[in-house]
Scaffold this active site. Structure first.
Site, mmCIF file in Angstrom:
data_model
loop_
_atom_site.group_PDB
_atom_site.id
_atom_site.type_symbol
_atom_site.label_atom_id
_atom_site.label_comp_id
_atom_site.label_asym_id
_atom_site.label_seq_id
_atom_site.Cartn_x
_atom_site.Cartn_y
_atom_site.Cartn_z
ATOM 1 N N CYS A 259 54.821 -14.995 9.862
ATOM 2 C CA CYS A 259 55.067 -16.239 8.971
ATOM 3 C C CYS A 259 55.789 -16.989 10.060
ATOM 4 C CB CYS A 259 55.679 -16.189 7.777
ATOM 5 S SG CYS A 259 56.978 -14.873 7.683
ATOM 6 N N GLY B 155 52.941 -15.004 0.873
ATOM 7 C CA GLY B 155 51.400 -15.015 1.309
ATOM 8 C C GLY B 155 51.234 -16.504 1.692
ATOM 9 N N SER B 156 50.080 -16.949 1.621
ATOM 10 C CA SER B 156 49.505 -18.034 2.131
ATOM 11 C C SER B 156 50.134 -19.194 0.875
ATOM 12 C CB SER B 156 48.053 -18.188 2.115
ATOM 13 O OG SER B 156 47.558 -18.071 0.654
ATOM 14 N N THR B 157 50.052 -20.440 1.491
ATOM 15 C CA THR B 157 50.546 -21.859 0.693
ATOM 16 C C THR B 157 49.502 -22.065 -0.453
ATOM 17 O OG1 THR B 157 51.623 -22.519 2.373
ATOM 18 C CG2 THR B 157 50.982 -24.156 0.869
ATOM 19 N N PRO C 197 51.764 -9.491 1.342
ATOM 20 C CA PRO C 197 50.737 -9.677 2.048
ATOM 21 C C PRO C 197 50.681 -8.372 3.294
ATOM 22 C CG PRO C 197 52.122 -11.119 3.172
ATOM 23 C CD PRO C 197 52.828 -10.523 1.894
ATOM 24 N N TRP C 198 49.668 -8.332 4.021
ATOM 25 C CA TRP C 198 49.197 -7.203 4.844
ATOM 26 C C TRP C 198 50.010 -7.391 6.333
ATOM 27 C CZ3 TRP C 198 47.620 -9.660 9.335
ATOM 28 C CH2 TRP C 198 46.844 -10.860 9.077
ATOM 29 N N ASN C 199 50.736 -8.294 6.574
ATOM 30 C CA ASN C 199 51.255 -8.341 8.036
ATOM 31 C C ASN C 199 52.444 -7.635 8.301
ATOM 32 O OD1 ASN C 199 52.640 -10.285 6.463
ATOM 33 N ND2 ASN C 199 53.117 -11.654 8.310
ATOM 34 N N GLU D 234 48.522 -23.386 10.171
ATOM 35 C CA GLU D 234 48.902 -22.285 10.547
ATOM 36 C C GLU D 234 47.659 -21.483 11.369
ATOM 37 O OE1 GLU D 234 50.040 -19.327 7.210
ATOM 38 O OE2 GLU D 234 51.637 -18.602 8.330
ATOM 39 N N VAL E 37 47.541 -19.704 -2.022
ATOM 40 C CA VAL E 37 47.835 -18.988 -3.184
ATOM 41 C C VAL E 37 48.968 -19.107 -3.658
ATOM 42 C CG1 VAL E 37 47.555 -16.320 -3.677
ATOM 43 C CG2 VAL E 37 46.106 -17.304 -2.028
ATOM 44 N N GLY E 38 50.072 -19.332 -3.045
ATOM 45 C CA GLY E 38 51.133 -19.611 -3.661
ATOM 46 C C GLY E 38 51.116 -20.767 -4.734
ATOM 47 N N GLU F 58 64.505 -14.801 0.066
ATOM 48 C CA GLU F 58 64.583 -13.385 0.139
ATOM 49 C C GLU F 58 65.802 -13.196 1.035
ATOM 50 O OE1 GLU F 58 62.202 -11.099 -1.137
ATOM 51 O OE2 GLU F 58 60.181 -12.176 -0.776
#
Ligand code: NAD
Length: 480
Positions: free
Chosen positions: A282, A226-228, A148-150, A383, A230-231, A460
């Site tokens: 996040c 990313g978001s839950t 994502p973009w954050n 969130e 889309v995940g 990660e």
């Protein structure tokens, strides 16, 4: 106007059909760049390119692969100012923070260059005389990264570093809102002499690119941040081809402030972790539970410190906070505030867009604290991903734990206490993948970082992040 290209098969290319996607500066609400809008066939080319060199890349020693990552890391550092400017222009964060993120990106590549050299196997004794077992680890194949973009560079670097160090080749789907700084980061890898096709980067909408990556039988692993929502789609889509999937998803971070804490540290930690990057993290603090004995003092000091934060244009002003990245983020923040206020919460500070000519066009919002909140309010359960924190008192530690665990998320939590037994108990009982005690930085690159519950699974960071890209192979030998 900046016109960028994407990296497919070692070439910087436009999309085949010539379509482009606009990039907006959130401080001005204006388009300032275009990147290719990849179609299905562009993504397939990227996957095939990555597949074409998997055999050669995966057979290199980790030491050889590490050389490319180290060289790229140096280039990122050399170009950090330019990359940071792009990052601020497309994402909004203050320049100094953008530069910090770029430097982190460089350090991540260097870390994984080293961690790749530490992929160890095991020798295992067998019951039967004359036999023995070995476990070795081998790269899983072509991997895909969706981020994502954050933190567009840091989150990409986690995936690029680990995948390439492990011996996988990669197709990275860059965030639609912020593709420029990741492209500049990827250029450092290409310019470091990385063999063509090992790393490919595509730009365009997730709804188009995602299904091609997820549906491809060639792609063996998806690393998604990313978001839950889309995940969940990524996981469902991956079932058909039984891909290995890691999901770093949304969070709703609780912070527990005990009466024996160092209150100065707790207040400054709350300010930093609630509002840094405009709460678009996040692991941003969403909800703060404070022992009722120090509740009033905490709220007062938290508000005072928050009101000192300077909002501005991250590129031109010396400021603590820039704009939010998208207008949708501002709207969601407002809707969470409205929901809470309708249900009885009080706005302690912020709660509106800042006034003044320089804030008129951009996606600015004041950092906002709500008090007298409860768990019927969205701010305490969902969130926000914006500059908003709710604060409520707790009576007993049991109650604090119950409140902390009362959401569907389990990414991280923060605890402030000087009592070691309290810290131990909270760390045991809070259901989250990461806990920070007396600090607000739950993630470090050499320790595993992953969520529980609806915050996802897989890792990660650390060796665990590397092993996401490796298969274990058991070899049993009878010695003749
Ligand atoms: P998002 O889920 O909308 O998008 C994430 C990425 O997925 C983007 O690149 C997007 O283009 C892509 N995408 C969109 N639709 C897709 C589809 N159908 N298939 C495949 N990919 C698709 O999330 P966002 O709004 O960009 O980012 C914010 C979210 O990310 C927040 O929920 C935040 O908590 C989460 N996040 C989590 C972590 C973590 O480490 N757990 C870190 C950062 C952000």
């Amino acid at each position: 106007m900046i016109h960028e290209r994407m990296l497919i098969g070692g070439k910087w290319v436009r999309s085949k059909n010539g379509d482009v996607m606009e990039v907006v500066n959130p401080a001005a609400g204006e388009v300032f760049a275009e990147v290719p809008l990849a179609g299905k066939s562009d993504v397939e080319d990227a996957i095939n390119a990555a597949d074409s060199v998997f055999s050669s890349w995966s057979r290199m020693t980790p030491f050889e692969r590490g050389k490319y990552l180290r060289k790229a890391s140096e280039l990122v550092l050399k170009r950090s100012e330019d990359i940071a400017r792009l990052l601020t222009m497309e994402q909004g964060k203050p320049l100094a923070e953008a530069e910090g993120e770029v430097i982190k990106g460089a350090n991540i590549l260097r870390y994984y260059a080293e961690e790749g050299e530490r992929i160890y196997g095991r020798i295992i004794a067998n019951e039967e005389p004359g036999t023995g077992s070995m476990v070795i680890y081998q790269p899983i194949g072509v991997a895909a990264a969706i981020s994502p973009w954050n933190y567009p560079i840091e989150l990409l670097a986690w995936k690029v570093g680990a995948a390439l160090a492990a011996g996988c080749t990669l197709v990275a789907k860059l965030p639609s809102e912020t593709p420029l700084s990741p492209l500049a980061f990827i250029k450092c890898l290409a310019d470091a002499g990385l063999p063509d096709c090992v790393l490919n980067a595509v730009t365009g909408p997730g709804a188009v690119i995602g299904p091609v990556l997820i549906g491809s039988p060639v792609v063996k692993k998806i690393a998604f941040t990313g978001s839950t929502e889309v995940g969940r789609e990524v996981l469902k889509g991956s079932a058909e081809t039984l891909k290995k999937v890691s999901l770093e998803l949304g969070g709703s971070l609780p912070m527990i402030v005990c009466k024996d804490c160092n209150l100065d540290a707790a207040v400054s930690g709350a300010v930093r972790r609630s509002f840094r990057n405009m709460g678009q993290i996040c692991i941003a603090v969403n909800r703060i539970y404070v022992d009722f004995e120090i509740y009033e003092e905490f709220v007062e000091r938290f508000a005072k410190a928050t009101e000192k934060l300077v909002i501005g244009n991250g590129l031109t002003d010396k400021c603590d906070l820039g704009p939010m990245c998208t207008p949708a983020g501002v709207e969601k923040t407002i809707s969470h505030i409205q929901d809470a206020v309708e249900k009885g919460a009080k706005v302690v500070c912020g709660g509106k867009r800042p006034e003044g000519a320089k804030f008129e066009k951009g996606y600015f919002f004041e950092p906002t604290i709500l008090r007298d909140v409860n768990h019927n309010m969205l701010v305490m359960r969902e969130e926000t991903f914006g500059p908003l924190a709710g604060v409520m008192p707790f009576g007993t530690l049991d109650e604090a734990v119950e409140l902390a665990n009362d959401t569907r998320y389990g990414l991280a939590a923060i605890v402030f206490t000087q009592d070691i037994s309290t810290a131990k108990r909270l760390c045991r009982d809070i259901a989250a993948g990461n806990i920070a005690v007396n600090n607000v930085d739950a993630g470090v690159i050499n320790a595993p970082y992953g969520g529980w519950k609806d915050s996802g699974f897989g890792f990660e960071h650390g060796p665990e992040g590397l092993y996401e890209y490796l298969h274990a192979k058991h070899i049993r030998i009878r010695y003749l």
